[in-house]
Design a protein around this motif. Structure first.
Motif, PDB file in Angstrom:
ATOM      1  N   TYR A   1      -9.645   0.858   2.934  1.00 52.16           N
ATOM      2  CA  TYR A   1     -10.849   0.130   2.041  1.00 52.16           C
ATOM      3  C   TYR A   1     -10.907   1.123   0.808  1.00 52.16           C
ATOM      4  O   TYR A   1     -10.600   2.445   1.185  1.00 52.16           O
TER       5      TYR A   1
ATOM      6  N   ASP B   1     -13.844  -7.268   3.155  1.00 56.70           N
ATOM      7  CA  ASP B   1     -14.943  -6.374   2.591  1.00 56.70           C
ATOM      8  C   ASP B   1     -16.042  -6.473   3.685  1.00 56.70           C
ATOM      9  O   ASP B   1     -16.053  -7.378   4.210  1.00 56.70           O
TER      10      ASP B   1
ATOM     11  N   SER C   1     -20.619  -0.241  -0.186  1.00 54.37           N
ATOM     12  CA  SER C   1     -19.710  -1.393  -0.194  1.00 54.37           C
ATOM     13  C   SER C   1     -18.404  -0.960  -0.095  1.00 54.37           C
ATOM     14  O   SER C   1     -17.873  -0.100  -0.859  1.00 54.37           O
TER      15      SER C   1
ATOM     16  N   THR D   1     -14.532  -2.378  -0.069  1.00 53.86           N
ATOM     17  CA  THR D   1     -13.251  -3.243  -0.504  1.00 53.86           C
ATOM     18  C   THR D   1     -12.074  -3.185   0.295  1.00 53.86           C
ATOM     19  O   THR D   1     -11.369  -2.123   0.329  1.00 53.86           O
ATOM     20  N   TYR D   2     -11.809  -4.387   1.000  1.00 51.42           N
ATOM     21  CA  TYR D   2     -10.461  -4.193   1.765  1.00 51.42           C
ATOM     22  C   TYR D   2      -9.393  -4.287   0.735  1.00 51.42           C
ATOM     23  O   TYR D   2      -9.207  -5.046  -0.034  1.00 51.42           O
ATOM     24  N   LEU D   3      -8.167  -3.542   1.178  1.00 54.62           N
ATOM     25  CA  LEU D   3      -7.056  -3.516   0.527  1.00 54.62           C
ATOM     26  C   LEU D   3      -5.928  -3.842   1.211  1.00 54.62           C
ATOM     27  O   LEU D   3      -5.086  -4.771   0.831  1.00 54.62           O
TER      28      LEU D   3
END
Length: 182
Positions: free
Chosen positions: A76, A93, A101, A103-105
């Motif tokens: 993330y 996410d 927060s 964020t998924y990568l």
């Protein structure tokens, strides 16, 4: 919305069990998880979160070595500050109870236990803060198990043009401009 996050975090504080650890890139760490099913059922007591910072663009890969289970790995953008509890999403996410927060990568399959080699090729990542989630991916539990997480990195250096390349470009430019005059 903030008041609900605060209330939920107070209610979940007693149940917060996820380990939030620091990871040096490149590097290797050993860890232990409470069971093999954290990835599949979202049990954050069976998931370790590793935070790290990249100071330059870097090509990353991770490998989780264990004798007992298939591992799930998710990367993330962002730095987790506290156990996300039921808000955790190993394939998308999410945010933690501190309001951070993530964020998924990229990640390994969350739905195919026993498949794969426990490796995650993340590719070239920009400088910044990241979190890697590590959990068991088997769907049943024989109890706690140990693992070793290896993080490898190659700096993605931008090569500077060589003097020869610049001279070649200049000569070709002169040739083209001279040719246009005729």
């Amino acid at each position: 919305m903030k008041i609900w996050v605060l209330l939920a975090s107070l209610m979940m504080a007693v149940q917060a069990n996820a380990a939030i650890l620091s990871l040096t890139i490149p590097g290797s760490v050993t860890g232990s998880l409470s069971n093999e099913s954290g990835w599949l059922d979202g049990d954050t007591s069976a998931i370790d979160f590793y935070t790290f910072e990249l100071t330059s663009d870097t090509e990353l890969s991770f490998f989780a070595d264990t004798d007992f289970t298939s591992m799930g790995l998710s990367l993330y953008a962002g730095e987790i500050m506290m156990d996300p509890g039921f808000l955790f999403n190993n394939a998308g996410d999410f945010f933690d109870f501190a309001g951070e927060s993530l964020t998924y990568l990229t990640g390994t399959s969350a739905f195919v236990p026993g498949v794969g080699d426990n490796a995650l090729q993340a590719g070239v990542m920009e400088r910044g803060q990241y979190t890697l989630a590590v959990g068991g991916n088997e769907g049943f539990s024989f109890g706690a198990f140990d693992y070793t997480l290896n993080a490898t990195a190659v700096s993605a250096a931008v090569s500077e043009p060589s003097t020869f390349g610049i001279a070649l470009l200049m000569l070709s430019g002169l040739y083209c401009s001279r040719r246009d005059r005729r």
